[in-house]
Design a protein around this motif. Structure first.
Motif, PDB file in Angstrom:
ATOM      1  N   GLN A  33     -65.445  -9.472  -3.992  1.00 41.24           N
ATOM      2  CA  GLN A  33     -64.610 -10.470  -3.337  1.00 41.24           C
ATOM      3  C   GLN A  33     -65.037 -10.657  -1.882  1.00 41.24           C
ATOM      4  O   GLN A  33     -65.246 -11.755  -1.423  1.00 41.24           O
ATOM      5  CB  GLN A  33     -63.152 -10.013  -3.424  1.00 41.24           C
ATOM      6  CG  GLN A  33     -62.151 -11.110  -3.125  1.00 41.24           C
ATOM      7  CD  GLN A  33     -60.772 -10.765  -3.673  1.00 41.24           C
ATOM      8  OE1 GLN A  33     -60.617  -9.914  -4.545  1.00 41.24           O
ATOM      9  NE2 GLN A  33     -59.764 -11.436  -3.171  1.00 41.24           N
ATOM     10  N   ASP A  72     -66.680 -12.621  -8.074  1.00 46.22           N
ATOM     11  CA  ASP A  72     -65.300 -12.624  -7.582  1.00 46.22           C
ATOM     12  C   ASP A  72     -65.186 -13.511  -6.343  1.00 46.22           C
ATOM     13  O   ASP A  72     -65.759 -13.203  -5.302  1.00 46.22           O
ATOM     14  CB  ASP A  72     -64.877 -11.178  -7.244  1.00 46.22           C
ATOM     15  CG  ASP A  72     -63.371 -11.001  -7.292  1.00 46.22           C
ATOM     16  OD1 ASP A  72     -62.666 -12.025  -7.371  1.00 46.22           O
ATOM     17  OD2 ASP A  72     -62.910  -9.841  -7.258  1.00 46.22           O
ATOM     18  N   GLU A  73     -64.479 -14.606  -6.470  1.00 42.68           N
ATOM     19  CA  GLU A  73     -64.204 -15.542  -5.366  1.00 42.68           C
ATOM     20  C   GLU A  73     -65.430 -15.863  -4.517  1.00 42.68           C
ATOM     21  O   GLU A  73     -65.485 -15.558  -3.335  1.00 42.68           O
ATOM     22  CB  GLU A  73     -63.078 -14.985  -4.486  1.00 42.68           C
ATOM     23  CG  GLU A  73     -61.835 -14.730  -5.295  1.00 42.68           C
ATOM     24  CD  GLU A  73     -60.574 -14.653  -4.454  1.00 42.68           C
ATOM     25  OE1 GLU A  73     -60.601 -15.111  -3.303  1.00 42.68           O
ATOM     26  OE2 GLU A  73     -59.572 -14.147  -4.967  1.00 42.68           O
ATOM     27  N   THR A 132     -59.336  -8.952 -10.022  1.00 43.06           N
ATOM     28  CA  THR A 132     -60.310  -7.996  -9.491  1.00 43.06           C
ATOM     29  C   THR A 132     -60.269  -6.682 -10.271  1.00 43.06           C
ATOM     30  O   THR A 132     -61.307  -6.090 -10.576  1.00 43.06           O
ATOM     31  CB  THR A 132     -60.048  -7.751  -7.992  1.00 43.06           C
ATOM     32  OG1 THR A 132     -60.145  -8.996  -7.299  1.00 43.06           O
ATOM     33  CG2 THR A 132     -61.048  -6.775  -7.410  1.00 43.06           C
TER      34      THR A 132
HETATM   35 MG   LIG Z   1     -59.024 -10.113  -6.276  1.00 40.33          MG
END
Ligand SMILES: [Mg+2]
Ligand SMILES: Nc1ncnc2c1ncn2[C@@H]1O[C@H](COP(=O)(O)OP(=O)(O)OP(=O)(O)O)[C@@H](O)[C@H]1O
Lengths: 392, 247
Positions: free
Chosen positions: B89, B173-174, B45
């Motif tokens: 995220q 992100d994810e 991140t």
């Molecule tokens: Mg992260």
């Protein structure tokens, strides 16, 4: 194909409803006034109503900047006061000049311009021990220039303050404190005798409009009520045009998640600065219409507490909906003048003795806490409940 | 490899003495799909924070595009306008606003306050929004408040907002966190389609998800690149096995 205006009105019925109610209210006031109507509404009541409309206008500004853009400014009354000062300078200067010239007209020798200037200076600044007319009064003789100052001076202050604050990414509580500091600093400065604006005496006699001596106050007060209503209506429409468009989406986005708006590619600081300055100007215009009705302005008017009350009005009325701000400002400021004006009988009940002048603030504080805890949408939230019921 | 779209050279960042990113170098080509994996706290991140301008590195360089622009001196909003889009995220959509309004804000129109203030809804933009909604499977929810969407739908809306920005590089992100199996498959398809016209970097923990993406994989560990190559190649790497199975 409908025009954009029709489309806007169709999508936002609240605009028409509001303008309708406002016109009805103004008409009612005119009919009831001592000026043209049957006279059951006193001139001082007309002034109170007009002033209340100005409060509603600054509340709309507060709702835009706080309720929609998420900037809890606790300094917007500074702009309101500055607007009042700017128009007050013209009112006071011109009226004094007319009086001075009148009284000197009977003199054996015609007075020189210097003598007139000095007499005006003594009249206005005698209370703070001066006769010189300060430089900031250079344009006080000109209504158009002072009117321009109503917009420019507070606008510029907001622009500079906002630029400094937003650029260094001051947010949340820190920004609120900074705005309190700004209004406090301005008030303290104006309290000084050599501020050029008559220190704690402020500007007075503002209800007397230069050149309109022959017009009775009952008429003038009604004209100002009309002006207040017009400005409020205009402010409402402008606010709606902003929040019901893409601009509204972006500033609400900034309120809810500023960082995310940045990553979408919007320059958040510029948007904040735009809204902050625009609302400062709205506040200033409200102030410029308010103080001729109040008759006097002094630095106490822009004490930090005034701006805090403004936030309380908007919170109680319901932020994030323009009409909520109007309801809050109208209701709370009217109640406030009732309670502190002695219209509500004090309660004397054995040992319990409630004097409203003192207890009104407690009542207001309790209502504020109650609204924050139990009805975060404020009074405006009631309309949601009604809507839900109807949709069932 | 052809010219890199984004080239990150030797960046380092420390937070209170702790090196979150340590001499990391990374590059991605135009139109490439890339997965980044790595244990918690590997700096994935933080890497995105640096590329998007949220965090300034202590050392190193971030170079963008054919004109070799340095991103380090740019603000977040400028970097976004250069063509870097980012999905966080945690799903972050504007919950109070409708799906339509979320997509409208993301659409790559003029971002200046003046243009926004005088924006008029038009058929062209409405069609683009409809097409995007179709792409992310939210065509029937345009007028829904986005806070009322399911978790998976919010993730898609955020990807849709990224696509609306028409970025040249997408940092995701994810995206599959908290999704059902079926939703994951849809997300894989969505990202693979997106990568046909632009570069996409996906950070993900889920190995099946990464396998389905079927692309080059970069393994991060303690702030630097541990291995790079096909998924099979990196999972055979002894260092990687060591990191994942506990040294
Ligand atoms: Mg992260
Ligand atoms: N702003 C910050 N201040 C202090 N430490 C930070 C900050 N941001 C990240 N870190 C630390 O840097 C390290 C890398 O964090 P990062 O969030 O990049 O990891 P990650 O690979 O994304 O992990 P995860 O898979 O859990 O999301 C972590 O140890 C984290 O605690």
């Amino acid at each position: 194909m409908q025009g954009p205006l029709t489309q806007f009105l169709m999508k936002n019925p609240s605009v028409l409803i509001f303008l309708g109610l406002l016109s009805a209210f103004t008409m009612f006031a005119a009919i009831g006034s001592e000026a043209f109507g049957i006279g059951f509404i006193s001139t001082s009541m007309i002034k109170t109503l007009g002033k209340t409309l100005c409060f509603c206008l600054i509340a709309i500004a507060m709702d835009l900047v706080w309720g929609y853009c998420g900037i809890l400014s606790l300094g917007h009354f500074a702009f309101f006061g500055l607007g009042g000062y700017m128009i007050g300078m013209w009112l006071m200067y011109e009226r004094t000049r007319l009086i001075v010239e009148n009284s000197m007209a009977n003199a054996a020798l015609p007075p020189t311009p210097e003598e007139i200037q000095e007499a005006i200076g003594t009249q206005i600044f005698g209370v703070v021990g001066g006769a010189e007319i300060p430089v900031i009064w250079s344009f006080a003789h000109s209504l158009p220039i002072q009117l321009a100052f109503v917009v420019l001076v507070p606008g510029l202050l907001a622009l500079i303050f906002g630029w400094l604050a937003f650029r260094s990414r001051v947010t949340g509580v820190y920004l609120s404190i900074l705005t309190q500091a700004m209004t406090l600093a301005l008030a303290l400065y104006l309290f000084q005798n050599d501020s050029g604006l008559r220190g704690n005496n402020g500007l007075s006699g503002l209800q007397n409009i230069p050149g309109l001596d022959h017009v009775p106050q009952s008429h003038i007060s009604l004209y100002f009520l009309l002006a207040s209503a017009f400005a409020l209506g205009l402010g409402f429409v402008i606010a709606k045009l902003i929040v019901e468009n893409k601009m509204g989406n972006v500033i609400m986005g900034i309120r809810d998640n500023e960082a995310r708006v940045r990553f979408l590619g919007y320059h958040v600081e510029t948007y904040k600065l735009f809204i902050f300055t625009l609302t400062a100007i709205m506040a200033a215009i409200a102030g410029a219409i308010y103080y001729p009705q109040a008759g006097i302005i002094n630095p106490a008017e822009i004490a930090p507490i005034a701006s805090i009350y403004l936030a309380v009005w908007v919170a109680i009325g319901g932020r994030g909906r323009i009409y909520g701000a109007v309801i809050g400002a109208a209701l709370v400021s009217m109640l406030s003048s009732l309670f502190t004006g002695g219209q509500i009988p004090n309660i004397e009940w054995g040992p319990i003795n409630i004097v409203w002048v003192d207890w009104w603030l407690v009542l207001l504080g309790v209502s504020f806490v109650a609204v924050t805890l139990y009805a975060p949408k404020g009074i405006g939230g009631l309309f949601d409940i009604i809507k839900l019921e109807r949709n069932k | 490899m052809n010219e890199a779209l984004l080239e990150v050279r030797d960046i380092s960042v420390s937070f209170d003495g702790f090196k979150a990113i340590n001499a990391l170098s990374f590059s991605i080509a135009e139109g490439e799909l890339r997965a980044i994996i790595g244990p918690n706290g590997a700096g994935k991140t933080t890497f995105m924070d640096i590329v998007t301008g949220k965090t300034k590195p202590d050392a190193g360089e971030v170079i963008w595009g054919e004109k070799n622009v340095s991103l380090l001196k740019r603000q977040e909003s400028q970097i976004a306008r250069l063509g870097v889009g980012r999905k966080f995220q945690k799903p972050t959509v504007f919950e109070e606003q409708t799906v339509y309004e979320n997509l409208l804000m993301a659409l790559d129109n003029d971002r200046s306050p003046f243009a926004v203030l005088f924006y008029r809804h038009n058929e062209n933009d409405n069609q683009r929004i409809a097409a995007l909604a179709e792409e992310i499977g939210l065509q029937d929810h345009l007028e829904k408040r986005s806070g009322d969407l399911s978790h998976g739908q919010k993730q898609w809306l955020e990807i849709g907002m990224l696509l609306a920005q028409e970025p040249r590089l997408l940092l995701v992100d994810e995206p599959a966190a908290g999704m059902t199996l079926e939703e994951r498959q849809k997300t894989v398809d969505l990202l693979r389609r997106a990568a046909q016209t632009r570069a996409v970097v996906v950070v993900e923990h889920d190995m099946d998800f990464v396998r389905n993406l079927d692309c080059r994989v970069t393994v991060l560990h303690e702030g630097s690149v541990l291995a790079e190559g096909s998924l099979d190649h990196v999972t055979e790497n002894q260092d990687v096995i060591g990191v994942y199975l506990g040294r």
